[in-house]
Every structure is written in structure tokens, then in C-alpha cells.
Design a protein around this motif. Structure first.
Motif, PDB file in Angstrom:
ATOM      1  N   GLU A 358       0.766  -0.622  -0.094  1.00 56.15           N
ATOM      2  CA  GLU A 358       0.093  -0.383  -0.224  1.00 56.15           C
ATOM      3  C   GLU A 358       0.585   1.174   0.012  1.00 56.15           C
ATOM      4  O   GLU A 358       0.963   2.435  -0.717  1.00 56.15           O
ATOM      5  N   PRO A 393      -5.082  -7.475   2.310  1.00 55.49           N
ATOM      6  CA  PRO A 393      -4.414  -5.957   2.376  1.00 55.49           C
ATOM      7  C   PRO A 393      -3.766  -5.839   3.512  1.00 55.49           C
ATOM      8  O   PRO A 393      -4.285  -6.421   4.299  1.00 55.49           O
ATOM      9  N   TRP A 403      -7.469  -2.316  -4.049  1.00 52.80           N
ATOM     10  CA  TRP A 403      -6.766  -1.885  -3.610  1.00 52.80           C
ATOM     11  C   TRP A 403      -5.822  -2.463  -5.247  1.00 52.80           C
ATOM     12  O   TRP A 403      -5.178  -1.537  -5.663  1.00 52.80           O
TER      13      TRP A 403
END
Length: 433
Positions: A358, A393, A403
Motif C-alpha cells: 500500500e 490487504p 486496492w
């Protein structure tokens, strides 16, 4: 073979496309392309109420499907993936989720998933996993420097053994892993009856692997508050039940130090198992006799997940905390700090914790906004690779699928060398090619 992190750029592209191809049936909901029985198995879980049960980050049904996906993306064999899909179906030492009564439902589950998977599901549910994973494994390796040294030593031992050069069995790393998990396995107590339950070394390794997948899917900042995990070591020793208001602030959780240590121990077990079999094979050839390994579950394949550089690296608790806080400051304070400062914070986060996707994804968007298209593409592809390798995630404010979809948009726009300069232009993004 030793693992290498230095790959040609062409190989990186092929690897990324291979990961995406493996994930595509999950992203498109084409579950029958993964296993033609999978849709009916999920229907069974729905019919017994798994979708109505609360479970940490959502529903029990969502969690079960997620664990199946993670294990499948890690290339685990089918019985192991099915164990993940039904992994707490009889309830277990962590949670009260007995959607099948173990006294009457074992035949029902066995008919759905097969004998091998049902046996593993049942074992997973009747042993004290907290004691097994934490007391008997993780806390026996509290010295992280020792664990790092043992992982390195074990790789060298295995390279030599594959060339028929066997080191002394008195090697420090082997003596320790053998004392923790002997070749013949261990005996634990049934959590309800108190009866002895034998677990082979491979089954223990499998349960460790499943715990890594399990925790990666469900843990976020809510559990850090609940168990007062301020130091990031995830010992489950705190008890702040009154102030842990679900779902909390949504921050990424401080679970990666613990999982990286689990991964390193898992690697030691897998390597010790291979050494054991190589030595046994040599001895059998010399003596021309067969040894009975029936209680060692040697038919269970142990795969190494790609996370933490194939489970060979440990993320310190300190670096984990600093990386998470740098990421959170970058994404939450961008309007006050500006894009340059946000990029600086995210880059520092990536240095501290290079194992999650991320921060790379957000950094890709920052670079797109600044017209730095080559850097945006590089960060986007690195973020996508890590997200696909994890199968779950780290920042659970959005789903894994969300994502990945957003990351692929960023990569596409970086390749096109364009980025919207209006709010409506951002909202109009969506098509992925």
C-alpha cells in the motif's frame, strides 16, 4: 536453491503477469475456474450461516473465502486450501464459530471436502493453537538475532545436503528446531476432552502457515487496542476490552513483526524436514531397507509463501511501528503537508517496511499528480506485486480487490503518461486494461 532478489526487469514483468493471472479468477468472481466444486462449497457455508457470523474484520464467510484465496495464491495443495476454507468450522481455541457440530457434522464436512482435508480441519479445531503457535513455537525464538542466524545457517546446510554433503546434526539451528519440533511430532491435549492428540511435524508447520494467512487477513488496529499491542510484538498479553470500540480508527495493525518471525520458523521447519528426508533416503539406499514414516504425514506438501522474501526476513517491531506511523501521517496529512512531504514520508515508510504494497500504491498516485510517470509506474508495479503475493490487504480500509483495481488504474495511467487534473476526472477513472 538460494533465493535471489536480483531479477532482470523482464523477469519482473513476467512474474507480475503470472501473479495477476493466478489472481484473476478471484478478482472476477469466476470461482468455478479455480475449482469446479468451490461455488457449491461456498453455498454450503452460506447455508449454515457463515455469512451471518461476525468475525474480526467482517463476516466469517468472507474470512473463510479470503483464507482459501491466500493459500491458493501461495500455491498450497488443494486439501490445504480446503482446510483453510473450513478452518474453524467446528470452532477452535480462538473463536466460538461452530457452524458444524463436531460430534455430528464430521461426516457432513468430510463428504464435502474429502477425508484428508476434514482430518486437518478437525485437528485445527481441537488443539490449543495459542499454546502451539505462541508458547511452543514463537516464544521459543524470542531472540530475533538468533532466528535470523538460524535461517541463514539452515540455507547453507540445505544447499550442501542437496549435493550429498551433510553437516553435523549437532548444528545449532538443527538442535534447536529438533528440540522444539522432533521428527516424530508432538502431542497436545484436546481442548475439550483432554485426550492426547498427535500432531506430526508437517501438520504443525501447516497450522503455522495457516495462522500466518489467518492473521494477515483479520488483524488491524482494533486488536492492537484490545490487547494493548503498543510495542508491536503481538503477545496478546493486554486486556483493554472497554476501550476497544470496533472498528476503531482503521489503521494498519502491528502484526507484521510477529508474522515475519512465524514465517522464519516455518522456513526452519520446512528445511529441517527436507534435510531429514534427504538423510533418510541416503540411509535407506545404503542399508536397502524401508523405514515406516506413516505417522509423519510426508504426503503433505509444504510450500514457502512469497511474503517476507520467501519467509527469510524478519521485520523488527520498531521498524514496523515507525513504518506504519510514517504511512499514516503521509496519507492522512497530505492536505496539510503537501505532495512533496507526503512522498518523503511514504519513501521513509517503504525503507522501514519493504514488505507491504500500500505505501507503494499511494506513492504511485503522488508521483502521477506530480507528472513523474516513470516513478509512478515503478511504484505501482511494486505495490501490485506485493498485494498479489500477500493475497490480503495491509491497510484494511479497503478490500484486497479494491486496492488491486486502484493500483492497476495507476499503472495504466502511468504507462499512458497522463493523469486527471480535475476532481471529476478522478471520479471518472475505473476502466482497467
Amino acid at each position: 536453491m538460494p533465493y535471489s532478489t536480483c531479477k532482470p526487469q523482464h523477469d519482473d514483468h513476467l512474474h507480475l503477469q503470472s501473479l495477476l493471472q493466478s489472481a484473476r479468477p478471484f478478482l472476477r468472481g469466476q470461482l468455478e475456474n479455480i475449482d469446479n466444486k468451490l461455488p457449491s462449497l461456498i453455498s454450503v457455508l452460506k447455508s449454515v450461516g457463515a455469512g451471518e457470523c461476525w468475525h474480526k474484520h467482517g463476516t466469517f464467510l468472507d474470512h473463510l473465502i479470503d483464507i482459501y484465496r491466500i493459500l491458493k495464491l501461495w500455491r498450497s495443495p488443494d486439501p490445504v486450501c480446503l482446510t483453510g476454507l473450513f478452518h474453524s468450522a467446528y470452532s477452535n481455541s480462538y473463536v466460538n464459530l461452530a457452524i458444524f457440530d463436531p460430534s455430528t457434522g464430521r461426516d457432513v464436512v468430510r463428504n464435502h471436502v474429502g477425508e484428508e482435508a476434514e482430518r486437518l480441519i478437525h485437528l485445527f479445531c481441537v488443539v490449543n493453537r495459542q499454546k502451539l503457535i505462541h508458547d511452543d513455537l514463537l516464544f521459543r525464538y524470542e531472540d530475533e538475532s538468533e532466528l535470523v542466524r538460524h535461517v541463514n545457517e539452515s540455507e547453507n546446510s540445505l544447499i550442501k545436503a542437496r549435493n550429498s554433503v551433510f553437516e553435523d546434526e549437532e548444528e545449532e539451528w538443527r538442535k534447536k528446531i529438533q528440540s522444539v519440533l522432533p521428527a516424530e511430532g508432538i502431542v497436545m491435549k484436546h481442548i475439550k476432552t483432554g485426550e492426547d492428540v498427535h500432531l506430526s511435524r508437517r501438520v504443525v508447520a501447516l497450522f503455522l502457515l495457516m495462522t500466518i494467512a489467518d492473521f494477515s487477513d483479520q488483524l488491524f488496529s482494533f486488536q492492537d487496542v484490545l490487547f494493548d499491542n503498543a510495542d508491536g510484538t503481538l503477545k496478546f498479553s493486554g486486556n483493554d476490552w472497554a476501550n476497544a470500540l470496533w472498528p476503531g480508527d482503521g489503521k494498519p495493525g502491528l502484526w507484521m513483526n510477529s508474522l515475519s518471525r512465524m514465517g522464519a520458523i516455518y522456513t526452519l521447519i520446512v528445511r529441517e524436514e527436507e534435510l531429514y528426508l534427504l538423510k533418510q533416503s541416503q540411509q535407506e539406499q545404503q542399508k536397502q531397507e524401508l523405514v515406516n514414516h506413516s505417522n509423519r504425514d510426508e504426503d503433505i506438501e509444504l510450500v514457502i509463501p512469497p511474503i517476507f522474501e520467501n519467509c527469510t526476513k524478519i521485520l523488527s517491531a520498531k521498524d514496523q511501528i515507525e513504518a506504519r506511523d510514517l504511512y499514516w501521517e503521509g496519507v492522512c496529512e497530505v492536505s496539510k503537508r503537501g505532495l512533496d512531504k507526503c512522498a518523503e514520508l511514504l519513501n521513509r515508510s517503504v525503507v522501514k517496511n519493504p514488505f507491504v504494497g500500500e505505501p507503494h500504491v499511494v506513492l504511485s498516485q503522488v508521483y502521477l499528480s506530480q507528472g513523474r510517470f516513470d516513478e509512478a509506474e515503478k511504484e505501482g508495479e511494486e505495490g501490485l506485486r506485493l498485494l498479489l503475493e500477500w493475497g490480503s490487504p495491509w491497510d484494511k480500509r479497503m478490500s484486497w480487490e479494491g486496492w488491486i483495481a486502484w493500483c492497476r488504474v495507476l499503472i495504466m495511467k502511468a504507462k499512458e503518461r497522463s493523469w486527471p487534473e480535475t476532481s471529476w476526472g478522478i471520479l471518472n477513472l475505473g476502466l482497467v486494461r
